[in-house]
Write an enzyme that holds these catalytic residues in place. Structure first.
Site, PDB file in Angstrom:
ATOM      1  N   GLN A   1      32.740  81.136 -59.379  1.00 14.82           N
ATOM      2  CA  GLN A   1      31.635  80.369 -58.814  1.00 14.82           C
ATOM      3  C   GLN A   1      31.267  79.166 -59.664  1.00 14.82           C
ATOM      4  OE1 GLN A   1      28.920  83.855 -59.310  1.00 14.82           O
ATOM      5  NE2 GLN A   1      27.459  82.338 -60.094  1.00 14.82           N
TER       6      GLN A   1
ATOM      7  N   CYS B   1      26.729  83.265 -56.217  1.00 15.77           N
ATOM      8  CA  CYS B   1      27.322  84.605 -56.170  1.00 15.77           C
ATOM      9  C   CYS B   1      27.120  85.269 -54.817  1.00 15.77           C
ATOM     10  CB  CYS B   1      26.730  85.465 -57.277  1.00 15.77           C
ATOM     11  SG  CYS B   1      24.922  85.593 -57.220  1.00 15.77           S
TER      12      CYS B   1
ATOM     13  N   HIS C   1      21.843  89.124 -58.962  1.00 21.34           N
ATOM     14  CA  HIS C   1      23.263  88.772 -58.957  1.00 21.34           C
ATOM     15  C   HIS C   1      23.983  89.613 -57.910  1.00 21.34           C
ATOM     16  CE1 HIS C   1      27.034  87.213 -60.318  1.00 21.34           C
ATOM     17  NE2 HIS C   1      27.483  88.389 -60.734  1.00 21.34           N
TER      18      HIS C   1
END
Length: 443
Positions: free
Chosen positions: A223, A229, A379
């Site tokens: 990324q 993400c 995340h």
């Protein structure tokens, strides 16, 4: 009347006669002065003979002078030896420190070469300092006996401080309190708790699953500096679903950039897999070849260009999604076994060494190990399997990340599984797992 002569005679008679000392001391004894004999030696009548006393020593003479002299010499030598030991220890310490710094310099040079980085001036000094801190941290961690994972400075983030890493790759977001959309299908038969328990009771769920062995897991991507993400977890879950239904030969990599630019979220500042699934259900998703990823370098979202490409994942028919019953380890195992891969969100901000992870079962959030992983989901990653570490017998989730193949175990990591399935645990990956569905009644 006594005359003067008579008085003189009387005085002489009263005075004892003079004695020759040589005669007194000649009775079988050596000739000595009186002070050189004991009382017994001077008593000849008793016949006792003892050793002479020896010469009388002067009162002001110091009898211990040799002992003091040797004491001073001893303490002087001891001080000299101590000084030598200190100097040797300092020298060894300086050499060890010099060797350590040389090792760090060498490793830092290899790090820059491996990851194509170039620094100059003050920036190089800052990166070298951060790398040195991480290098020492990894060395100290790896010699500890209470951890199940290892750390390394071989990854791409070794020259970043913890704060720098979090700012770039784990953007701060509010807790995921969003509601599920109309495209969420909560009544999948395999999500029923009784059904899940029945599958385990009948031993229909294997102890280990690795979806990579079946070929329908997309390659690991990076990324970059963008906090995207959430788009990678969504696109890769859809890839696995598309591959399973259309066949591996027809599977294509899907556009994460389209999700960054077009889906409801904050682009490079983060987003939610649920929002990405909602977008795909309405608009579809193009291939990565037609809508390539660029935000990894620009660190910003672009304008939406979905009209310039044809979707390979069509709206509605393939874009609904299921949510795994929350906080259930068994339910997530069933989902992974029956439905390929599952997108999850986890708390990564409080894991102080995840960016240095290099292998093993990550347990940095266990009490006493330095982490405080909890319920701040920040995340998104993809669960592709689960199992038990052979050597340690430690259960884990097999997770695909989006930090490139140079991080972790070729881009993957193992997260400790089964801490407590009745609470928000396992770094909160059990809180809201999602996977694609074809229709509401898809098996």
């Amino acid at each position: 009347m006594t005359d003067k002569r008579d008085l003189t005679d009387l005085e002489k008679a009263a005075t004892p006669p003079e004695t020759d000392s040589s005669q007194v001391y000649s009775k079988g004894l050596p000739s000595k002065t009186p002070s050189e004999y004991t009382d017994a030696e001077t008593n000849a009548d008793e016949g006792v003979v003892q050793k002479p006393r020896g010469p009388v020593k002067e009162k002001n003479r110091v009898c211990c002078t040799p002992i003091r002299r040797y004491s001073r010499l001893f303490f002087g030598l001891a001080a000299l030896v101590f000084l030598i030991v200190v100097l040797v220890a300092v020298g060894v310490n300086l050499k060890a420190r010099s060797d350590s710094e040389a090792s760090i310099d060498k490793a830092f040079a290899e790090h820059m070469k491996k990851h194509g980085k170039t620094y100059k001036g003050e920036e190089r000094d800052r990166r070298r300092a951060a790398f040195g801190t991480n290098f020492n941290k990894a060395m100290k961690h790896n010699v500890a006996a209470n951890s199940k994972h290892t750390l390394s400075t071989g990854g791409p983030f070794a020259d970043l401080t913890q704060e720098e890493f979090l700012n770039k790759h784990v953007p701060k977001r509010k807790k995921d309190d969003s509601t599920y959309s109309t495209n969420y299908h909560p009544k999948h038969k395999l999500n029923d708790e009784a059904r899940v328990n029945d599958l385990f009771a009948k031993k229909m769920i294997p102890d280990e699953v690795d979806r990579r062995t079946q070929g329908c897991v997309a390659p690991v991507k990076n990324q970059g500096d963008c906090g995207s993400c959430w788009t990678f977890a969504t696109a890769d879950a859809l890839y696995s679903f598309h591959c399973r239904n259309q066949g591996q030969d027809n599977a294509v990599l899907l556009s994460t950039q389209q999700l960054v630019d077009c889906a409801s979220g904050d682009g490079c500042m983060g987003g939610l897999p649920g929002n990405a699934f909602d977008y795909v259900s309405k608009s579809g998703l193009c291939s990565n070849a037609d809508y390539p990823y660029t935000s990894g370098q620009s660190d910003e979202a672009g304008s939406c260009r979905s009209s310039e490409c044809l979707p390979v994942v069509l709206p509605s028919s393939e874009a609904g999604y299921y949510a795994v019953p929350p906080n259930s380890e068994k339910a997530l195992q069933v989902a992974v076994y029956y439905h390929q891969t599952v997108a999850v969100s986890m708390d990564a901000e409080n894991l102080q060494d995840l960016h240095l992870y290099s292998g093993g079962v990550y347990d940095g959030f266990v009490k006493g190990s330095g982490g405080t992983c909890g319920s701040e989901r920040d995340h998104a990653v993809l669960v592709v399997g689960y199992g038990v570490e052979e050597k340690s017998g430690t259960p884990y989730w097999l997770i695909k990340n989006s930090w490139g193949t140079h991080w972790g175990e070729d881009g993957y990591f193992k997260l400790l599984r089964g801490k407590n399935e009745h609470t928000l645990n396992d770094c909160d990956v059990l809180a809201r797992p999602l996977y694609p569905s074809k229709t509401e009644h898809d098996d």
